[in-house]
Scaffold this motif. Structure first.
Motif, short mmCIF file in Angstrom:
data_model
loop_
_atom_site.label_atom_id
_atom_site.label_comp_id
_atom_site.label_asym_id
_atom_site.label_seq_id
_atom_site.Cartn_x
_atom_site.Cartn_y
_atom_site.Cartn_z
N TYR A 105 -4.33 -6.35 -9.09
CA TYR A 105 -3.44 -6.34 -7.81
C TYR A 105 -4.44 -5.58 -6.92
O TYR A 105 -5.54 -4.74 -6.96
CB TYR A 105 -2.39 -5.30 -7.89
CG TYR A 105 -1.43 -6.00 -8.86
CD1 TYR A 105 -0.27 -6.73 -8.21
CD2 TYR A 105 -1.34 -5.78 -10.26
CE1 TYR A 105 0.70 -7.27 -8.81
CE2 TYR A 105 -0.29 -6.25 -10.98
CZ TYR A 105 0.73 -7.10 -10.22
OH TYR A 105 1.75 -7.55 -11.03
N SER A 106 -4.23 -5.86 -5.29
CA SER A 106 -4.92 -5.28 -4.33
C SER A 106 -3.77 -4.83 -3.32
O SER A 106 -2.90 -5.42 -3.01
CB SER A 106 -5.88 -6.39 -3.51
OG SER A 106 -6.60 -5.53 -2.43
N ALA A 107 -4.24 -3.67 -2.62
CA ALA A 107 -3.12 -2.92 -2.00
C ALA A 107 -3.30 -3.46 -0.53
O ALA A 107 -4.52 -3.37 -0.14
CB ALA A 107 -3.11 -1.56 -2.08
N LEU A 108 -2.36 -3.36 0.36
CA LEU A 108 -2.53 -4.05 1.69
C LEU A 108 -1.44 -3.22 2.52
O LEU A 108 -0.35 -3.22 2.09
CB LEU A 108 -2.30 -5.45 1.94
CG LEU A 108 -2.88 -6.05 3.25
CD1 LEU A 108 -4.25 -5.62 3.66
CD2 LEU A 108 -2.65 -7.30 3.34
N ASN A 109 -1.76 -2.58 3.68
CA ASN A 109 -0.69 -1.85 4.42
C ASN A 109 -0.69 -2.68 5.77
O ASN A 109 -1.68 -3.45 6.38
CB ASN A 109 -1.57 -0.68 4.73
CG ASN A 109 -1.62 0.12 3.70
OD1 ASN A 109 -0.80 0.39 2.74
ND2 ASN A 109 -2.63 1.04 3.94
N THR A 110 0.35 -2.64 6.44
CA THR A 110 0.67 -3.19 7.67
C THR A 110 0.26 -2.30 8.81
O THR A 110 -0.02 -1.19 8.62
CB THR A 110 2.34 -3.57 7.97
OG1 THR A 110 2.97 -2.40 8.08
CG2 THR A 110 2.97 -4.32 6.87
N PRO A 111 -0.13 -2.87 9.98
CA PRO A 111 -0.12 -1.99 11.05
C PRO A 111 0.88 -1.11 11.20
O PRO A 111 2.08 -1.36 10.98
CB PRO A 111 -0.42 -3.04 12.34
CG PRO A 111 -0.73 -4.31 11.74
CD PRO A 111 -0.02 -4.33 10.45
N MET A 112 0.84 -0.05 11.98
CA MET A 112 1.80 0.80 12.67
C MET A 112 2.89 0.00 13.29
O MET A 112 2.34 0.02 14.76
CB MET A 112 1.44 1.97 13.07
CG MET A 112 2.67 2.96 13.33
SD MET A 112 3.78 3.60 12.37
CE MET A 112 2.78 4.95 11.40
N LEU A 113 3.82 -0.47 13.21
CA LEU A 113 4.64 -1.41 13.98
C LEU A 113 5.79 -0.58 14.38
O LEU A 113 6.19 0.61 13.88
CB LEU A 113 5.17 -2.59 13.54
CG LEU A 113 3.88 -3.54 13.08
CD1 LEU A 113 4.45 -4.74 12.29
CD2 LEU A 113 2.97 -4.08 14.11
N VAL A 114 6.53 -1.15 15.63
CA VAL A 114 7.63 -0.15 15.94
C VAL A 114 8.96 -1.16 16.27
O VAL A 114 8.82 -2.47 16.34
CB VAL A 114 7.25 0.32 17.38
CG1 VAL A 114 7.07 -0.80 18.62
CG2 VAL A 114 8.24 1.11 17.83
N GLU A 115 10.11 -0.46 16.10
CA GLU A 115 11.53 -0.94 16.20
C GLU A 115 11.72 -1.62 17.79
O GLU A 115 11.29 -0.61 18.71
CB GLU A 115 12.35 -0.01 15.90
CG GLU A 115 13.93 -0.58 15.99
CD GLU A 115 14.86 0.56 15.87
OE1 GLU A 115 16.00 0.41 15.48
OE2 GLU A 115 14.52 1.85 15.73
#
Length: 201
Positions: A105-115
């Motif tokens: 497995y490889s981990a991935l993060n989304t950008p900091m997004l906003v509502e």
């Protein structure tokens, strides 16, 4: 600021499904001062807890524009949250992606997004897909219930207020990493007394 649930500011939630380990960072008032706590638990969560993370899969894959083949190999496992000064939710979603060729497995993060809200709809360019913020709030709500003892098959502390929020944690430390005392042994003893209570080793 993080998302506030009944006075508790939850800042991040991590769920390692392979070991049923839950890690929650939250802010709590301690003797009149706000302390950021990192709590680690090994009790299995409610099915709804795991389902709340699973529900983030299509949102994660939409953000990264993954194909359906890749989407089926995505496992969301963590969220980190803030709120803007106008009260809009901001968050990153973390997921593991299974790489068949290497059986890992490889981990991935989304950008900091906003509502997206009425107040920021004219200016925000980094908004979540529609509905994602509500799904993240569901994760936070499940984390709050978990911390306060509502887990798989039972409520650990049905007859008492969980005022110290230790909730049977394996470990509770300040976010800086320095250990603090918890009432874990007392909570376990209380949970072991009387019919219908849980028993722990």
């Amino acid at each position: 600021m993080s998302e506030v649930l009944q006075g508790m500011n939850i800042k991040s939630v991590k769920y390692l499904s392979s070991s049923d380990k839950v890690v929650v960072n939250f802010e709590n008032n301690v003797n009149g001062s706000t302390a950021e706590i990192k709590a680690t638990y090994s009790e299995p969560p409610r099915p709804e807890f795991a389902e709340a993370f699973e529900a983030l899969r299509p949102d994660f894959t939409e953000i990264f524009e993954f194909s359906q083949d890749v989407a089926e190999r995505v496992i969301p496992y963590a969220v980190s949250v803030k709120t803007t000064k106008n009260g809009a939710l901001q968050a990153t979603i973390s997921a593991k992606i299974y790489i068949e060729q290497y059986n890992s497995y490889s981990a991935l993060n989304t950008p900091m997004l906003v509502e997206m809200t009425d107040e920021n709809s004219d200016t925000v360019t980094n908004a979540f897909p529609a509905g994602t913020a509500d799904k993240i709030r569901k994760v936070l709500s499940e984390a709050y219930m978990y911390i306060t003892g509502k887990r798989a098959q039972m409520s650990l502390f049905e007859d008492e207020e969980d005022d110290d929020l230790s909730g049977g944690a394996d470990e509770m430390v300040p976010a800086s990493g320095v250990h603090t005392e918890t009432a874990r042994s007392e909570r376990i003893a209380a949970a072991s007394d009387g019919p219908g209570k849980a028993s722990f080793n």
